[in-house]
Design a protein around this motif. Sequence first.
Motif, PDB file in Angstrom:
ATOM      1  N   ARG A  46      53.860  37.455  24.770  1.00  0.00           N
ATOM      2  CA  ARG A  46      54.705  38.026  23.725  1.00  0.00           C
ATOM      3  C   ARG A  46      53.914  38.267  22.442  1.00  0.00           C
ATOM      4  O   ARG A  46      54.009  39.334  21.830  1.00  0.00           O
ATOM      5  CB  ARG A  46      55.905  37.108  23.463  1.00  0.00           C
ATOM      6  CG  ARG A  46      56.989  37.759  22.622  1.00  0.00           C
ATOM      7  CD  ARG A  46      58.238  36.888  22.559  1.00  0.00           C
ATOM      8  NE  ARG A  46      58.879  36.727  23.840  1.00  0.00           N
ATOM      9  CZ  ARG A  46      59.770  37.561  24.349  1.00  0.00           C
ATOM     10  NH1 ARG A  46      60.128  38.631  23.692  1.00  0.00           N
ATOM     11  NH2 ARG A  46      60.318  37.327  25.528  1.00  0.00           N
TER      12      ARG A  46
ATOM     13  N   ARG B 166      53.003  41.880  20.641  1.00  0.00           N
ATOM     14  CA  ARG B 166      53.294  42.128  19.213  1.00  0.00           C
ATOM     15  C   ARG B 166      52.047  42.594  18.470  1.00  0.00           C
ATOM     16  O   ARG B 166      52.097  43.538  17.685  1.00  0.00           O
ATOM     17  CB  ARG B 166      53.830  40.863  18.551  1.00  0.00           C
ATOM     18  CG  ARG B 166      55.274  40.622  18.769  1.00  0.00           C
ATOM     19  CD  ARG B 166      55.772  39.505  17.837  1.00  0.00           C
ATOM     20  NE  ARG B 166      57.009  38.995  18.345  1.00  0.00           N
ATOM     21  CZ  ARG B 166      57.184  37.804  18.905  1.00  0.00           C
ATOM     22  NH1 ARG B 166      56.176  36.963  19.012  1.00  0.00           N
ATOM     23  NH2 ARG B 166      58.359  37.439  19.350  1.00  0.00           N
TER      24      ARG B 166
ATOM     25  N   GLU C  80      57.831  51.236  19.582  1.00  0.00           N
ATOM     26  CA  GLU C  80      58.891  50.221  19.629  1.00  0.00           C
ATOM     27  C   GLU C  80      59.573  50.210  20.995  1.00  0.00           C
ATOM     28  O   GLU C  80      59.907  49.143  21.514  1.00  0.00           O
ATOM     29  CB  GLU C  80      59.914  50.457  18.522  1.00  0.00           C
ATOM     30  CG  GLU C  80      59.386  50.119  17.145  1.00  0.00           C
ATOM     31  CD  GLU C  80      60.421  50.334  16.052  1.00  0.00           C
ATOM     32  OE1 GLU C  80      61.637  50.255  16.342  1.00  0.00           O
ATOM     33  OE2 GLU C  80      60.007  50.561  14.907  1.00  0.00           O
ATOM     34  N   ASP C  81      59.783  51.391  21.566  1.00  0.00           N
ATOM     35  CA  ASP C  81      60.406  51.464  22.892  1.00  0.00           C
ATOM     36  C   ASP C  81      59.535  50.779  23.946  1.00  0.00           C
ATOM     37  O   ASP C  81      60.047  50.073  24.819  1.00  0.00           O
ATOM     38  CB  ASP C  81      60.665  52.912  23.305  1.00  0.00           C
ATOM     39  CG  ASP C  81      61.810  53.541  22.524  1.00  0.00           C
ATOM     40  OD1 ASP C  81      62.649  52.802  21.970  1.00  0.00           O
ATOM     41  OD2 ASP C  81      61.863  54.787  22.472  1.00  0.00           O
ATOM     42  N   GLU C  82      58.241  51.000  23.868  1.00  0.00           N
ATOM     43  CA  GLU C  82      57.336  50.345  24.823  1.00  0.00           C
ATOM     44  C   GLU C  82      57.390  48.834  24.664  1.00  0.00           C
ATOM     45  O   GLU C  82      57.393  48.095  25.655  1.00  0.00           O
ATOM     46  CB  GLU C  82      55.908  50.845  24.625  1.00  0.00           C
ATOM     47  CG  GLU C  82      55.709  52.280  25.068  1.00  0.00           C
ATOM     48  CD  GLU C  82      54.360  52.840  24.672  1.00  0.00           C
ATOM     49  OE1 GLU C  82      53.757  53.539  25.508  1.00  0.00           O
ATOM     50  OE2 GLU C  82      53.907  52.599  23.526  1.00  0.00           O
ATOM     51  N   VAL C  83      57.458  48.365  23.423  1.00  0.00           N
ATOM     52  CA  VAL C  83      57.536  46.918  23.177  1.00  0.00           C
ATOM     53  C   VAL C  83      58.808  46.346  23.795  1.00  0.00           C
ATOM     54  O   VAL C  83      58.769  45.293  24.437  1.00  0.00           O
ATOM     55  CB  VAL C  83      57.451  46.601  21.666  1.00  0.00           C
ATOM     56  CG1 VAL C  83      57.767  45.140  21.388  1.00  0.00           C
ATOM     57  CG2 VAL C  83      56.080  46.970  21.129  1.00  0.00           C
ATOM     58  N   ARG C  84      59.916  47.039  23.646  1.00  0.00           N
ATOM     59  CA  ARG C  84      61.176  46.563  24.240  1.00  0.00           C
ATOM     60  C   ARG C  84      61.045  46.433  25.759  1.00  0.00           C
ATOM     61  O   ARG C  84      61.470  45.446  26.353  1.00  0.00           O
ATOM     62  CB  ARG C  84      62.334  47.496  23.885  1.00  0.00           C
ATOM     63  CG  ARG C  84      62.962  47.197  22.533  1.00  0.00           C
ATOM     64  CD  ARG C  84      64.266  47.952  22.349  1.00  0.00           C
ATOM     65  NE  ARG C  84      64.058  49.344  21.977  1.00  0.00           N
ATOM     66  CZ  ARG C  84      63.735  49.766  20.758  1.00  0.00           C
ATOM     67  NH1 ARG C  84      63.566  48.899  19.792  1.00  0.00           N
ATOM     68  NH2 ARG C  84      63.584  51.044  20.514  1.00  0.00           N
ATOM     69  N   VAL C  85      60.442  47.438  26.393  1.00  0.00           N
ATOM     70  CA  VAL C  85      60.255  47.395  27.846  1.00  0.00           C
ATOM     71  C   VAL C  85      59.330  46.237  28.217  1.00  0.00           C
ATOM     72  O   VAL C  85      59.596  45.493  29.171  1.00  0.00           O
ATOM     73  CB  VAL C  85      59.698  48.732  28.377  1.00  0.00           C
ATOM     74  CG1 VAL C  85      59.286  48.615  29.844  1.00  0.00           C
ATOM     75  CG2 VAL C  85      60.729  49.847  28.204  1.00  0.00           C
TER      76      VAL C  85
ATOM     77  N   PHE D  71      58.812  43.457  26.582  1.00  0.00           N
ATOM     78  CA  PHE D  71      59.506  42.178  26.412  1.00  0.00           C
ATOM     79  C   PHE D  71      60.471  41.924  27.572  1.00  0.00           C
ATOM     80  O   PHE D  71      60.613  40.788  28.020  1.00  0.00           O
ATOM     81  CB  PHE D  71      60.231  42.124  25.068  1.00  0.00           C
ATOM     82  CG  PHE D  71      59.333  41.858  23.888  1.00  0.00           C
ATOM     83  CD1 PHE D  71      57.997  41.528  24.031  1.00  0.00           C
ATOM     84  CD2 PHE D  71      59.832  41.950  22.600  1.00  0.00           C
ATOM     85  CE1 PHE D  71      57.171  41.285  22.946  1.00  0.00           C
ATOM     86  CE2 PHE D  71      59.017  41.706  21.492  1.00  0.00           C
ATOM     87  CZ  PHE D  71      57.700  41.372  21.670  1.00  0.00           C
ATOM     88  N   GLN D  72      61.115  42.984  28.066  1.00  0.00           N
ATOM     89  CA  GLN D  72      61.960  42.835  29.248  1.00  0.00           C
ATOM     90  C   GLN D  72      61.104  42.471  30.453  1.00  0.00           C
ATOM     91  O   GLN D  72      61.502  41.666  31.297  1.00  0.00           O
ATOM     92  CB  GLN D  72      62.754  44.114  29.525  1.00  0.00           C
ATOM     93  CG  GLN D  72      63.623  44.032  30.773  1.00  0.00           C
ATOM     94  CD  GLN D  72      64.681  42.958  30.681  1.00  0.00           C
ATOM     95  OE1 GLN D  72      65.419  42.915  29.708  1.00  0.00           O
ATOM     96  NE2 GLN D  72      64.759  42.087  31.668  1.00  0.00           N
TER      97      GLN D  72
ATOM     98  N   GLU E 211      60.543  38.833  30.493  1.00  0.00           N
ATOM     99  CA  GLU E 211      61.733  38.139  30.998  1.00  0.00           C
ATOM    100  C   GLU E 211      61.802  38.218  32.523  1.00  0.00           C
ATOM    101  O   GLU E 211      62.053  37.212  33.188  1.00  0.00           O
ATOM    102  CB  GLU E 211      63.001  38.722  30.372  1.00  0.00           C
ATOM    103  CG  GLU E 211      63.105  38.545  28.875  1.00  0.00           C
ATOM    104  CD  GLU E 211      63.023  37.099  28.432  1.00  0.00           C
ATOM    105  OE1 GLU E 211      63.687  36.232  29.071  1.00  0.00           O
ATOM    106  OE2 GLU E 211      62.300  36.818  27.465  1.00  0.00           O
TER     107      GLU E 211
ATOM    108  N   HIS F  87      63.207  47.497  38.346  1.00  0.00           N
ATOM    109  CA  HIS F  87      62.476  47.738  37.091  1.00  0.00           C
ATOM    110  C   HIS F  87      60.988  48.009  37.314  1.00  0.00           C
ATOM    111  O   HIS F  87      60.302  48.458  36.403  1.00  0.00           O
ATOM    112  CB  HIS F  87      62.601  46.527  36.164  1.00  0.00           C
ATOM    113  CG  HIS F  87      64.000  46.175  35.796  1.00  0.00           C
ATOM    114  ND1 HIS F  87      64.357  44.915  35.367  1.00  0.00           N
ATOM    115  CD2 HIS F  87      65.147  46.901  35.776  1.00  0.00           C
ATOM    116  CE1 HIS F  87      65.640  44.876  35.113  1.00  0.00           C
ATOM    117  NE2 HIS F  87      66.146  46.079  35.362  1.00  0.00           N
TER     118      HIS F  87
END
Length: 136
Positions: A71, A75, A85-90, A92-93, A96, A116
Amino acid sequence: MDRLEKLTKDFRSSLERLGEALHRAETYRNTGEYSFYRDSAIQRFEFTFEIFWKSLKYFLEKEGIICRSPRSCIREFFTAGYLSEDEVRVLFQMIEDRNLTVHTYIEELAEEIFSHLSLYEKILQDILKKLEHTIP
């Protein structure tokens, strides 16, 4: 061959194997062998994730940036301007999902994670290209 070059080479190899596993799972989707190939793809995802974040970690260390977890490396890679930002969201998912792979004995969870993997493969390919462009 320096360490970053070795890591990115291993990252590329791992991504290729993930792609092969995804293709094989899709080929066998409606057969009795599907779950075996799906689970194999999930296992390849685990390997690929590990080499991915270790490659990021080493790349950032060469830039003078210390990160100690997937993580924090993501960052820092974002802060350095390599990710949207969209790539970061993916991504981070993806972390998970990687953490949930120990529970893929639950069929619904295995299917969700598998669904996914194609997106993860694509974003990891993009990151690999960015890393490879930094190698002289």
